[in-house]
Structures are given as structure tokens and as C-alpha cells.
Design a protein around this motif. Structure first.
Motif, short mmCIF file in Angstrom:
data_model
loop_
_atom_site.label_atom_id
_atom_site.label_comp_id
_atom_site.label_asym_id
_atom_site.label_seq_id
_atom_site.Cartn_x
_atom_site.Cartn_y
_atom_site.Cartn_z
N TYR A 56 0.85 -1.20 0.00
CA TYR A 56 0.00 0.00 0.00
C TYR A 56 0.88 1.25 0.00
N ARG A 60 6.10 1.10 5.00
CA ARG A 60 7.49 1.32 5.42
C ARG A 60 7.66 0.69 6.79
N THR A 190 -7.53 2.93 11.16
CA THR A 190 -6.46 3.89 11.47
C THR A 190 -5.40 3.25 12.36
N SER A 192 -1.52 1.03 12.06
CA SER A 192 -0.25 1.40 11.40
C SER A 192 -0.41 1.55 9.90
N SER A 193 -1.19 0.65 9.28
CA SER A 193 -1.31 0.70 7.82
C SER A 193 -2.07 1.95 7.40
N GLN A 196 -0.07 5.16 7.80
CA GLN A 196 0.97 5.36 6.78
C GLN A 196 0.40 5.77 5.44
N ARG A 213 -12.69 4.08 13.85
CA ARG A 213 -13.44 3.51 14.98
C ARG A 213 -12.70 3.81 16.29
N THR A 214 -11.37 3.63 16.27
CA THR A 214 -10.58 3.90 17.48
C THR A 214 -9.37 4.74 17.09
N LYS A 334 -1.38 -0.50 22.48
CA LYS A 334 -1.65 -0.98 21.14
C LYS A 334 -0.37 -0.65 20.38
N ARG A 335 -0.16 -1.31 19.27
CA ARG A 335 1.05 -1.01 18.52
C ARG A 335 1.11 0.49 18.22
N GLY A 387 -6.65 -4.52 9.08
CA GLY A 387 -5.80 -5.43 9.84
C GLY A 387 -5.92 -6.90 9.47
N TRP A 500 -5.07 -6.16 18.67
CA TRP A 500 -4.95 -7.47 18.02
C TRP A 500 -4.05 -8.39 18.83
O1 N01 Z 1 -4.15 -3.22 11.41
P1 N01 Z 1 -4.70 -2.84 12.86
P2 N01 Z 1 -2.92 -2.58 10.60
N1 N01 Z 1 -15.15 -0.84 11.37
O2 N01 Z 1 -5.40 -4.06 13.35
C1 N01 Z 1 -10.13 -0.76 12.21
C2 N01 Z 1 1.98 -4.20 11.63
N2 N01 Z 1 2.27 -3.13 10.70
O3 N01 Z 1 -2.84 -3.29 9.29
O4 N01 Z 1 -8.97 -0.32 16.62
C3 N01 Z 1 -14.30 0.19 11.51
O5 N01 Z 1 -3.66 -2.24 13.70
C4 N01 Z 1 -9.55 -0.93 13.58
O6 N01 Z 1 -10.33 -0.28 14.54
P3 N01 Z 1 -10.28 -0.80 16.08
C5 N01 Z 1 1.93 -3.61 13.03
O7 N01 Z 1 2.37 -4.55 13.96
C6 N01 Z 1 3.47 -2.54 10.80
O8 N01 Z 1 -2.96 -1.13 10.58
O9 N01 Z 1 -10.37 -2.30 16.03
N3 N01 Z 1 -12.98 0.06 11.71
C7 N01 Z 1 -8.17 -0.32 13.37
O10 N01 Z 1 -8.22 1.08 13.37
C8 N01 Z 1 0.47 -3.33 13.17
O11 N01 Z 1 0.03 -3.21 14.50
C9 N01 Z 1 3.75 -1.49 9.98
O12 N01 Z 1 -11.46 -0.16 16.70
C10 N01 Z 1 -12.51 -1.17 11.78
C11 N01 Z 1 -7.84 -0.77 11.95
O13 N01 Z 1 -9.07 -1.10 11.32
C12 N01 Z 1 -0.13 -4.51 12.46
O14 N01 Z 1 0.71 -4.72 11.35
C13 N01 Z 1 2.85 -1.03 9.07
C14 N01 Z 1 -13.32 -2.31 11.64
C15 N01 Z 1 -6.96 -2.00 11.93
O15 N01 Z 1 -5.75 -1.70 12.55
C16 N01 Z 1 -1.53 -4.32 11.97
O16 N01 Z 1 -1.67 -3.00 11.46
C17 N01 Z 1 1.63 -1.67 8.97
C18 N01 Z 1 -14.70 -2.09 11.43
N4 N01 Z 1 -15.56 -3.10 11.31
C19 N01 Z 1 1.34 -2.71 9.79
N5 N01 Z 1 -12.55 -3.41 11.75
C20 N01 Z 1 5.05 -0.85 10.12
O17 N01 Z 1 6.09 -1.46 10.26
C21 N01 Z 1 -11.30 -2.98 11.96
N6 N01 Z 1 -11.27 -1.63 11.98
C22 N01 Z 1 5.04 0.58 10.15
#
Ligand code: N01
Length: 549
Positions: A56, A60, A190, A192-193, A196, A213-214, A334-335, A387, A500
Motif C-alpha cells: 500500500y 514502510r 487507522t 499502522s497501515s 501510513q 473507529r478507534t 496498542k502497537r 488489519g 490485536w
Molecule cells: O491493522 P490494525 P494494521 N469498522 O489491526 C479498524 C503491523 N504493521 O494493518 O482499533 C471500523 O492495527 C480498527 O479499529 P479498532 C503492526 O504490527 C506494521 O494497521 O479495532 N474500523 C483499526 O483502526 C500493526 O500493529 C507497519 O477499533 C474497523 C484498523 O481497522 C499490524 O501490522 C505497518 C473495523 C486495523 O488496525 C496491523 O496493522 C503496517 C470495522 N468493522 C502494519 N474493523 C510498520 O512497520 C477494523 N477496523 C510501520
């Protein structure tokens, strides 16, 4: 499920490895060097795991490049040049492909191959794996290197099939990329993904709706081109730095160990310390400001409030700023996200934050999205940054069982049970790399991968030298370890967050704290001690068939 008793077998291995990401590749290298016949099975059309799938915009790493890299070869770490402080997804994938070529790993990777079942044949004392195409593989050992964040999750919103625009998930991003120019885009999530990608999509889109949501805490990454002096100094002492990293909770060196509680200093001094960390960038540095930010709520409140005030000072619209300021969990539980211009993005006229906590998403419609309260949003594209089925998802997708009736999905019904995050009782000769119950996801992941793969390789080496045929975690050791993992988690603030780490993002998933948060240093010492004591807590047998409970 493959028939464990008869049928043609395509391939005989010493070790079958599931996954061709950073863990699977290192496992090939390490186990092959012991003269074992190994092969990794990878569902993707290329190596790289997480870094293959998560393409995406803005993807990074949030750990600095000089740390987030393999340490097993000093030549490799000396010769590779990281162009920036934090590696981008394309750069990290380039590095992984370089490693695959440099160590001639590709000949033992089978791409486009999804393992759907793994059955332990008690009589033959071997694993029988089956691919989605029906290929069968027999192996004495099975190493699960399938990743912790590798099962993308799209929420079960009604109507997605009717949406006339395009939709994407952060973890299944099209290889050709996506151009959002001129489009009305909705990003859901909202973490990490989302954090970014949002600033980058905002620069392309006609209008961006962010459905939150959070609220999550995010700190500035302060990414920059690699400083050549810093790189030279780091490389001059790489092995010592890696050793120092192994002696820290997050397996990351270079951060002075805190010595004081946040409550032991006056407010002005504390805020000056947080400000210095904020300017420096990076999450470990911030959480390392004081000894007790992850264990004492009152201390944590000071660090959380500092960041909330930064958000309030950055985001001009007061209502948006308050929505973005997290209040439901202590910072770091949370992360913690790292960003570039995340909060600033909400000052753009084409970006709008929608609170789907107070008014949840009800359905995807043919033209966009509708909330329970009846708000409608017209969208050309929807991005799910929602996520993963974390830590257990990848293994639960595979039908893991034994010929005598043990089923991993049942074993884990109330939450994952493992000994050290490495093995499950009742499933002999199957190892998991950075599984639930180990500190992997709470550390510099590659260090944890190397530690686990080295431990597994040493264990298999020991078994071969001593003539052992099978190893299995005892059920008591497994129960004790899970209890310990929970006790350690309960002594921290982590369980206060719906994360998570807790399985809280998946409706119906058992709420169990999955990672070990006692620190990489402590965990590694424990694993080493267990091995030195003849694999305490494991049952080793010289017979091929099961002996005793
Ligand atoms: O996923 P997440 P991610 N309606 O689960 C929301 C690694 N990572 O892909 O918090 C509305 O953190 C959910 O809301 P809530 C890193 O370890 C690393 O971003 O459940 N919203 C949340 O905001 C990371 O922690 C890097 O209330 C809904 C979001 O979706 C892990 O991967 C970069 C929903 C999910 O956030 C996962 O990160 C990226 C709904 N029904 C990832 N369901 C780096 O190295 C879910 N959400 C920088």
C-alpha cells in the motif's frame, strides 16, 4: 485432509517449511547448512512474506533499517546499503530478494504453493503436508514460518459485492499500484497501515473520508536519508551492536536504558524529555523515556497526554483533533504507529474524519457506504486498512492435526496454547517461528526470527546427534508457559487495550493476550537455559512411536 496412511508422495524432506518470508528464508539457510533436505512452500508468487503482500502507499518499516535486517552474515550487513533511516516496502523487498539470491535460497522455495493441511502420521513419525493443488510432501519436521500478520481481514459488511467502485485491502495490494488521482476515496481503519497510507492517498484523492473507529497514538518517524557517518559508525561495530540488541527487551540497541519513573521528575522536566523523544522520532525511544510507562497507569497518563496535546496543537479543527486524540487505551499498549504528516493531513480541505465508533458502518452500498445512523458517503474507491487475524490466523487456516485425532484448531479453541511460542503439546516435531507466546511481534522481528530459527536448528541438530526421533512439548510445560505469559502481561498495562495482541479485532476470537511481553532478552535467556538443561519441558524420544503421556 490428506490421507496419512497411503497414496503417492511427491517429495520426501527432512524439514518442510511453510512460508517464504524473512523467517522461511532464514530457516532454509540455517537448516540446509546442517545438511538437511529442506524446502519452503510459499503462497505468493515471490519471496518476502509481509513485504511481498503489503504494498500500500507509504508502506514502510517502523524499525530503523540498520536494525531491521538479518544479522547472521556480517558480510551481508556490511555490504547492504539502506538509503533511508526507515526502509520502504520496495526497498525491504529488494533486500529480501538480494538475500535469496546471495545465499542461493530460491532453489529450495516453491512459490505459488499454499499448504492447506499438515497431518502428523504417528506410525510413520512424520508430517504429511498437502498443497492446495493436491501435492503431497513427507517430512520428519515441519517448521511453520507463516507469519503473524499474514491473514488479511475484511470486515463482514453487507453489500460489499454490490459496490460499483474498486476496493482494496492493505495486505493484498495490487502489484501495479493504485492511482487515486481525482477519486473520492474512503479509508477504513487507522492502525499502522492506515496511518501510513492516509497522508499519501490524501495528496492524490479528490476527497478522502477516513472512517475511524478507534484513535491510535502515532509519533513522528522523522524519516530522512541515511546519514553516511551514522551508517559508517554503526557498521564499524555491527556485531557488538547486535549483541547489545539481544540484551534489550525489544531487541533494538542504541537507546539508553531508563533509570527513573515518570513520576519521580517534575512536570517540566518530564515534558522536556518527551519533547526530546518526539523530536528524535521513533517509538522505542519514546516508550523508553521512563522505566514504568508500560506498567504504571499514572506514569503512562503523562506520556499519553503529551501526545494528545501534540495532536491538539497540530490539528486545527478542534472536533477533529479531539476525535484523533486517543483516550481509550494507554500509549504503547496498542502497537504505536509511526507516521509522516499524519495529523497534519487532517488540516487539508479534502480530508474528512468520520467517527464510526459513535455511528458504526452499517453497509457498503453500490455507490459507497452507509452508517447505522443513516449517513451516506459516495465513494469511487474503498481501502480496508482493517488489519489481520493476527498471530493465530495463518496456522488456523491450515488443517493441522495428527493421525490419532489431535486437531490444532480444537487445541487453540480457547486461545493459543504453546510452549515458548515454539511448539504445541500433542503435535510432535512441529515448530512455529515467532508463534503466540513468544515475544516476536513486540520486538525487532528479524532478531526474533533468527533467535527462533537458531534454536530450532540447534534442537534438530541435538536430536540427530543423540539419536532422538521425536520432540514434543509436555502439556504441563505448555500450561505453565501460557500461565506465565498471562501473568507477565497482567503485570503490565497491555491488557487495558482492545488490541490485536488480545484478538480483540476479530469478532468471536477468544480474548487472550498472545505475545510474551517479558522482553526479548529475558525470553532468549530462558530458551537457552531450557536447551542447556536437555530441553526441559519437552519430551524427547528415541522411539518413533509415542511413549507415555
Ligand atoms: O491493522 P490494525 P494494521 N469498522 O489491526 C479498524 C503491523 N504493521 O494493518 O482499533 C471500523 O492495527 C480498527 O479499529 P479498532 C503492526 O504490527 C506494521 O494497521 O479495532 N474500523 C483499526 O483502526 C500493526 O500493529 C507497519 O477499533 C474497523 C484498523 O481497522 C499490524 O501490522 C505497518 C473495523 C486495523 O488496525 C496491523 O496493522 C503496517 C470495522 N468493522 C502494519 N474493523 C510498520 O512497520 C477494523 N477496523 C510501520
Amino acid at each position: 485432509m490428506p490421507d496419512a496412511s497411503h497414496g503417492p508422495v511427491a517429495r520426501q524432506l527432512d524439514v518442510a517449511i511453510v512460508g517464504g518470508g524473512l523467517a522461511g528464508l532464514y530457516a532454509i539457510h540455517r537448516l540446509r547448512s546442517q545438511g538437511l533436505r529442506v524446502r519452503a512452500y510459499e503462497a505468493g508468487s515471490g519471496v518476502g512474506g509481509t513485504w511481498f503482500w503489503n504494498r500500500y502507499p507509504g508502506a514502510r518499516c517502523d524499525v530503523e533499517s540498520l536494525e531491521y535486517s538479518y544479522s547472521f552474515s556480517d558480510e551481508l550487513q556490511q555490504e547492504w546499503q539502506w538509503p533511508e533511516r526507515y526502509g520502504t516496502q520496495p526497498e525491504i523487498l529488494r533486500y529480501i530478494n538480494h538475500v535469496a539470491d546471495r545465499f542461493d535460497l530460491r532453489r529450495d522455495v516453491q512459490l505459488n504453493t499454499r499448504i492447506v493441511a499438515a497431518v502428523f502420521d504417528e506410525a510413520a513419525n512424520q508430517w504429511l503436508l498437502e498443497t492446495a493443488d493436491g501435492e503431497k510432501i513427507e517430512a520428519r519436521y515441519c517448521v511453520m514460518a507463516a507469519g503473524n500478520l499474514s491473514t488479511p481481514r475484511v470486515p463482514d459488511f453487507p453489500g460489499l459485492g454490490s459496490f460499483r467502485g474498486k476496493w482494496y485491502h492493505s495486505g493484498l495490494w495490487p502489484h501495479a499500484g493504485v492511482d487515486f488521482t481525482g477519486l473520492r476515496v474512503g479509508v477504513i481503519g487507522t492502525g499502522s497501515s492506515g496511518v501510513q497510507m492516509i497522508p499519501i492517498i490524501a495528496r492524490q484523492a479528490r476527497h478522502l473520508h477516513v472512517f475511524q473507529r478507534t484513535a491510535n497514538f502515532s509519533l513522528p518517524a522523522r524519516n530522512a536519508p541515511m546519514d553516511p557517518v551514522r551508517e559508517r559508525n554503526h557498521k564499524a561495530e555491527y556485531p557488538a551492536r547486535r549483541r547489545a540488541a539481544a540484551d534489550t527487551p525489544f531487541a533494538i540497541a542504541g537507546h539508553a536504558k531508563p533509570t527513573k519513573s515518570a513520576l519521580d521528575v517534575a512536570e517540566a522536566e518530564r515534558n522536556a524529555a518527551y519533547e526530546a523523544k518526539w523530536q528524535e522520532g521513533g517509538s522505542i525511544s519514546y516508550l523508553y523515556a521512563y522505566t514504568d510507562l508500560l506498567v504504571n497507569k499514572q506514569s503512562n497518563d503523562t506520556a499519553s497526554e503529551f501526545v494528545r496535546n501534540k495532536i491538539r496543537a497540530t490539528v486545527k479543527d478542534k472536533r477533529t483533533a479531539e476525535l484523533l486524540a486517543p483516550k481509550d487505551h494507554p500509549i504503547g499498549t496498542k502497537r504505536l504507529c509511526l507516521d509522516t504528516d499524519y495529523y497534519e493531513t487532517y488540516n487539508r480541505p479534502n480530508v474528512e474524519l468520520i467517527d464510526v465508533r459513535s455511528d458504526p458502518i452499517a453497509a457498503i452500498t453500490s455507490t459507497g457506504l452507509r452508517t447505522e445512523g443513516g449517513q451516506t458517503f459516495e465513494l469511487d474507491a474503498i481501502v480496508f486498512a482493517t488489519g489481520f487475524d493476527a498471530m493465530t490466523g495463518a496456522l488456523r487456516e491450515i488443517d493441522v492435526r495428527t493421525s490419532t485425532g489431535a486437531v490444532l484448531r480444537d487445541h487453540w479453541e480457547g486461545g493459543p496454547l504453546t510452549y515458548l511460542g515454539l511448539m504445541m503439546s500433542g503435535f510432535p516435531n512441529m515448530f512455529v517461528v515467532t508463534g503466540p507466546g513468544s515475544p516476536g511481534v513486540k520486538t525487532q522481528m528479524i532478531a526474533s526470527i533468527e533467535q527462533h530459527v537458531d534454536w530450532i536448528a540447534d534442537c534438530i541438530g541435538h536430536m540427530r546427534r543423540e539419536g532422538f526421533e521425536r520432540i514434543e512439548a509436555s502439556s504441563q510445560a505448555e500450561l505453565d508457559w501460557v500461565h506465565h505469559v498471562n501473568t507477565v502481561a497482567d503485570s503490565t498495562l497491555y491488557p487495558l487495550a482492545n488490541s490485536w495482541y488480545m484478538g480483540a479485532n476479530i469478532p468471536g476470537k477468544p480474548r487472550v493476550f498472545m505475545p510474551y511481553v517479558g522482553g526479548f532478552d529475558r525470553y532468549k535467556r530462558h530458551c537457552d537455559t531450557i536447551a542447556a538443561r536437555g530441553y526441559e519441558g519437552f519430551k524427547l524420544s528415541k522411539q518413533k512411536t509415542r511413549v507415555g503421556p
